[in-house]
Design a protein around this motif. Structure first.
Motif, short mmCIF file in Angstrom:
data_model
loop_
_atom_site.label_atom_id
_atom_site.label_comp_id
_atom_site.label_asym_id
_atom_site.label_seq_id
_atom_site.Cartn_x
_atom_site.Cartn_y
_atom_site.Cartn_z
N MET A 1 0.86 -1.17 0.00
CA MET A 1 0.00 0.00 0.00
C MET A 1 0.90 1.23 0.00
N ARG A 2 0.54 2.18 -0.80
CA ARG A 2 1.31 3.42 -0.89
C ARG A 2 1.06 4.30 0.33
N ARG A 3 2.09 5.04 0.70
CA ARG A 3 2.02 5.94 1.86
C ARG A 3 0.84 6.91 1.74
N GLU A 4 0.62 7.45 0.55
CA GLU A 4 -0.45 8.42 0.34
C GLU A 4 -1.82 7.81 0.63
N ARG A 5 -1.99 6.55 0.26
CA ARG A 5 -3.28 5.88 0.52
C ARG A 5 -3.49 5.69 2.02
N LEU A 6 -2.44 5.30 2.71
CA LEU A 6 -2.54 5.14 4.15
C LEU A 6 -2.85 6.48 4.82
N GLU A 7 -2.25 7.55 4.33
CA GLU A 7 -2.55 8.88 4.86
C GLU A 7 -4.03 9.21 4.68
N GLN A 8 -4.59 8.87 3.54
CA GLN A 8 -6.02 9.13 3.29
C GLN A 8 -6.89 8.38 4.30
N LEU A 9 -6.53 7.14 4.61
CA LEU A 9 -7.32 6.34 5.54
C LEU A 9 -7.28 6.91 6.96
N LEU A 10 -6.23 7.65 7.28
CA LEU A 10 -6.05 8.18 8.64
C LEU A 10 -6.64 9.57 8.82
N ARG A 11 -7.39 10.04 7.89
CA ARG A 11 -7.94 11.40 7.98
C ARG A 11 -9.24 11.48 8.78
N GLY A 12 -9.32 10.68 9.84
CA GLY A 12 -10.48 10.73 10.71
C GLY A 12 -10.37 11.89 11.67
N ASP A 13 -11.34 11.99 12.56
CA ASP A 13 -11.34 13.11 13.49
C ASP A 13 -10.93 12.70 14.91
#
Length: 121
Positions: A1-13
């Protein structure tokens, strides 16, 4: 998994996802393992870890919530880990089977080694 995709998944509050995202953006190492594990099985494992960390006074972030989310989640999960560049925190991410959704996230502070004993060579 690409770093950018993992960053997207972590954009919770929640605070734990935000801390994991900050670590990842600061150059933390990460891994997403192949295969899945039943969420309820991991809920049991991390429930024991929760009790252990509470007994030992180990600082965690989002561990109780992660156990609750895993207990409610019906499907298998993929595991991922983020290790902060300074080694102070390790975050465990629980993703859905295809890695497209973050099911839960928890972090645990790592104990830092103290100075060597005075009689060390």
């Amino acid at each position: 998994m690409r770093r950018e995709r993992l960053e997207q998944l972590l954009r919770g509050d929640d605070e734990t996802s935000a801390a994991a995202l900050a670590a990842l953006r600061s150059g933390a190492s990460y891994v997403v393992w192949d295969g899945t594990t039943p969420a309820q099985s991991l809920a049991g494992v991390y429930g024991r870890r929760l009790r252990h960390t509470l007994q030992k006074g180990i600082e965690t972030s989002g561990l109780e919530q992660a156990v609750q989310h895993l207990n409610r989640y019906g499907g298998p999960v993929r595991l991922s880990q983020i290790r902060a560049t300074d080694g102070a925190w390790i975050f465990m991410l629980f993703l859905d089977q295809d890695g497209s959704t973050l099911v839960a996230c928890t972090g645990v502070r790592q104990t830092q080694p103290g100075p060597p004993p005075s009689d060390a060579c």
